[in-house]
Design an enzyme around this catalytic site. Structure first.
Site, PDB file in Angstrom:
ATOM      1  N   SER A 193      29.636  16.241-110.844  1.00 15.97           N
ATOM      2  CA  SER A 193      29.533  17.713-110.643  1.00 15.97           C
ATOM      3  C   SER A 193      28.583  18.280-111.592  1.00 15.97           C
ATOM      4  CB  SER A 193      30.968  18.230-110.840  1.00 15.97           C
ATOM      5  OG  SER A 193      30.700  19.592-110.397  1.00 15.97           O
ATOM      6  N   GLU A 194      27.545  19.051-111.385  1.00 12.76           N
ATOM      7  CA  GLU A 194      26.490  19.041-112.381  1.00 12.76           C
ATOM      8  C   GLU A 194      26.813  20.015-113.398  1.00 12.76           C
ATOM      9  OE1 GLU A 194      24.201  20.988-109.250  1.00 12.76           O
ATOM     10  OE2 GLU A 194      24.517  23.285-110.064  1.00 12.76           O
ATOM     11  N   ASN A 195      28.114  20.635-113.598  1.00 10.45           N
ATOM     12  CA  ASN A 195      28.599  21.368-114.633  1.00 10.45           C
ATOM     13  C   ASN A 195      29.067  20.696-115.771  1.00 10.45           C
ATOM     14  OD1 ASN A 195      30.608  21.032-112.904  1.00 10.45           O
ATOM     15  ND2 ASN A 195      32.014  22.204-114.098  1.00 10.45           N
TER      16      ASN A 195
END
Lengths: 229, 217
Positions: free
Chosen positions: A52-54
């Site tokens: 997840s890019e966060n």
């Protein structure tokens, strides 16, 4: 033919087929919406790490609603758990993973995709554009870019000769999966333009059906297979 | 060395027309109490650099609703309809930047680099008006460094030396932003005498002010 497939069934066919693209041990980043449904069809026995890019590699299930920790989220802002082997990192590291060629596969939706593997999925002119977020970096960097979408949208052709909408990335799409068929993108090489290769077809449809609803030219694989539906 | 101050003391430094970076991915890891202080301070015509504009009632989103932001440099505004409304009405200037490019531009500033070369955006509108460079047959876009007057960031724990540690996905863009602003203000859930050096994610050298105030709630 179309009316035989409910929206639900269409999504199932596409997500199920996309899940087959993952290999044991893959690191995968999914877009939001239909791409997220792909996780339903990954066998439990298969070890896949979802990114997840966060800043999370090893995204698990949603957290228990009665006991939420606001400090662990996915890129959609949902509160998630982590799986064994997971790790947290910052945004810079997230994009080193994504842009730097370390993610094995990404699955994304599209507004348009064309025969040269160009992808448009972030903006429609004269309409409010929410922004590209991490999509442009992801598509440029992921080893395999899989587009999942309904073959047409409200009768509009989505697999076109040349994208007319603003691009997310040029020549990066590898595979297009719809409820009707699977196309592999043969990338442009020297003077040869890119082309689509029809590799699988849903037995509910004929090649003529595909031609009528696909603007892009395509060639048919000698090994044309039936899609599992 | 970092000073421990109140929200009011820290935020009183921020005047009209300054450029601020604000950490957080949506509300996760956003310095919400510092933002509430900035709402009270009501500094206007700010340039905000942030990953997103959150939702209208939360953290960064409140600054949009309160019309304190004149210019916004961000990657995504889809979660805040108010940002969209102000964009469409031409009331806020918005520069949409791919998220990875935004992070690397900030890193370049913090690292003293003259910019970044990225393949992201090649062949798209992002390339328009920018220099491109061919490296070994592959095309890259040149992107400039991006810094700010202030960075408002969150930390799960900080110590009195300004070192910051994180839990979960809260670190996101806080870490890179801490390197690229003239004045860095940290809101930490908890301030301790000293963190275990092994725990530190942001070295204290970057931090100017620390405010102890728990996020959320």
């Amino acid at each position: 033919m179309m009316e035989l497939l409910t929206k639900e069934k269409i999504r199932e066919i596409i997500a199920k087929r996309a899940a087959k693209e993952f290999k044991e041990g893959d690191f995968v980043t999914l877009g939001i919406g239909l791409p997220t449904e792909v996780t339903k069809y990954v066998p439990d026995s298969m070890n896949i790490m979802f990114q997840s890019e966060n800043g999370l590699l090893g995204v698990g299930k949603n957290q228990d609603k009665n006991n939420i920790d606001l400090r662990i989220t996915n890129a959609g802002g949902g509160y998630v758990q982590t799986i064994p082997g997971a790790c947290f990192y910052d945004s810079q590291m997230a994009f080193i993973l994504m842009r730097g060629g370390h993610i094995d596969a990404t699955v994304l939706g599209a507004l348009q995709v064309d025969e040269e593997g160009n992808l448009a999925n972030w903006s429609v002119p004269d309409k409010f554009t929410p922004g590209m977020g991490g999509a442009m970096d992801l598509v440029v960097g992921a080893k395999k870019v899989i587009v999942v979408m309904e073959h047409t949208s409200k009768g509009q052709v989505k697999i076109v000769k040349k994208c007319t909408l603003p691009l997310t990335a040029a020549h990066e799409v590898n595979l297009i999966i719809t409820e009707k068929c699977v196309f592999r993108v043969i990338p442009p090489l020297n003077d040869e333009p890119g082309r689509l290769l029809l590799e699988e077809i849903n037995p509910m449809f004929t090649i003529d059906d595909i031609r009528r609803t696909t603007e892009a030219d395509f060639i048919i694989s000698d090994n044309l297979k039936e899609m599992e539906i | 060395m970092a000073k421990i101050v109140s929200v009011k003391e820290a935020i009183s430094l921020i005047k009209d027309g300054t450029t601020i970076m604000i950490g957080g991915f949506l509300s996760c890891g956003a310095p919400d109490k510092l933002i509430d202080g900035l709402i009270e301070n009501n500094a206007k015509n700010l340039t905000m650099i942030s990953n997103d504009t959150s939702t209208p009632g939360c953290d960064k989103g409140k600054l949009i609703v309160n019309r304190q932001i004149k210019k916004l440099i961000t990657s995504h505004v889809g979660t805040n309809p108010e940002t969209g409304k102000q964009m469409t009405a031409g009331e806020i200037e918005v520069e949409l930047t791919p998220m990875g490019t935004l992070m690397e531009r900030i890193r370049a500033k913090g690292a003293g680099l003259g910019g970044v070369l990225t393949p992201t955006g090649v062949g798209t509108v992002i390339e328009k008006g920018k220099k491109t460079v061919d490296i070994d047959g592959k095309k890259f876009i040149f992107e400039k460094p991006l810094g700010a007057d202030f960075a408002l960031i969150y930390g799960t724990k900080a110590d009195k030396y300004g070192n910051v540690a994180y839990f979960g996905t809260t670190r996101n863009c806080n870490t890179v932003m801490a390197t690229a602003a003239n004045t860095v203000i940290v809101q930490a859930d908890e301030v301790v005498d000293n963190l275990d050096p092994n725990e530190v994610i942001i070295p204290g050298i970057f931090v100017d002010y620390i405010v102890e105030s728990k996020a959320g709630g």
